[in-house]
Enzyme design. Sequence first.
Site, PDB file in Angstrom:
ATOM      1  N   SER A  17      71.619 -52.962 -29.738  1.00  0.00           N
ATOM      2  CA  SER A  17      70.649 -53.633 -28.867  1.00  0.00           C
ATOM      3  C   SER A  17      70.281 -55.039 -29.318  1.00  0.00           C
ATOM      4  CB  SER A  17      69.370 -52.799 -28.767  1.00  0.00           C
ATOM      5  OG  SER A  17      68.794 -52.617 -30.041  1.00  0.00           O
ATOM      6  N   ILE A  22      73.004 -54.049 -37.129  1.00  0.00           N
ATOM      7  CA  ILE A  22      74.219 -53.425 -37.655  1.00  0.00           C
ATOM      8  C   ILE A  22      75.038 -52.807 -36.524  1.00  0.00           C
ATOM      9  CG2 ILE A  22      75.123 -51.612 -39.168  1.00  0.00           C
ATOM     10  CD1 ILE A  22      72.692 -52.040 -40.970  1.00  0.00           C
ATOM     11  N   SER A 156      70.172 -44.321 -45.652  1.00  0.00           N
ATOM     12  CA  SER A 156      69.453 -45.549 -46.007  1.00  0.00           C
ATOM     13  C   SER A 156      69.203 -45.675 -47.500  1.00  0.00           C
ATOM     14  CB  SER A 156      68.120 -45.626 -45.257  1.00  0.00           C
ATOM     15  OG  SER A 156      68.306 -45.923 -43.907  1.00  0.00           O
ATOM     16  N   TYR A 169      60.429 -41.510 -42.419  1.00  0.00           N
ATOM     17  CA  TYR A 169      61.807 -41.990 -42.257  1.00  0.00           C
ATOM     18  C   TYR A 169      62.721 -41.387 -43.313  1.00  0.00           C
ATOM     19  CZ  TYR A 169      65.712 -45.331 -42.161  1.00  0.00           C
ATOM     20  OH  TYR A 169      66.955 -45.913 -42.108  1.00  0.00           O
TER      21      TYR A 169
END
Length: 260
Positions: A17, A22, A156, A169
């Site tokens: 988007s 990435i 991550s 997260y």
Amino acid sequence: MPSAPLAGRVVLVTGVSRRRGIGHAVARRLGGMGAGLFVTHHRAHDEAQPWGADDLSAVLGSLREAAPRVADLAADLADPGAPEAVVEAAVAAYGHVDALVCVHARSGSDGPLSALDPAWLDAHWQVDARSTLLLTRHFAAQHDGRPGGRVVWFGSGQHLGPMPSEVAYTAAKGALIGALPTVAAELAERGILLNAVNPGPVDTGHLPPKEDFPGFDVAFPLGRYGAPDDAARLVAWLVSDEGAWMAGQHLSTEGGFRRG
């Protein structure tokens, strides 16, 4: 490697988007290798972030400069029905999907343990873990066993050191990566290779200038943050025939990043 090693193949890439993201770098690189692209985006998520939303027509135009064909779909992957709808749309556009790359992630709605809200945990689980597992399920269901079956997830670095104020997260990403060996073994039996990528700290528009990062030169021995295309090159290798002996691995591409 041939100049168009993915010619004739179709890759579904989520989280495409923003041109600085990435997902865009991954899709553009795979398109440049000859793959037809089906990409998803969720503009409302970016509009709510400090970095803001990008011009989707410009994002898709950039991909069309590289790829032989591009189709796209707006999708809120917090919706439990969205993963199936995304895969169905990709199959309707191309007839078959050869590879799935899940770059999407939720930002915000997070904090330290002392402030943790149950809604934050649910929101990150829905997008960062559940949707990726369901996308993988529906991708695998349509895959007919032809060569080149690939799935790439994104972690991550949550297993390598603390990520302050990102409990929801890291919990969701940790759960996803914890499932990696189990899901990879099942998919391998069907001719699909699943691996995951940890891109490390990548400058997608939200990191501070290096002048404002204490100890930058120690933390980043190569003298820079990661760039989106650093992660894209690793994904491209995994998706290509060069990655045909990799399965169930969580690979880091961090340029020697030092935590602590």
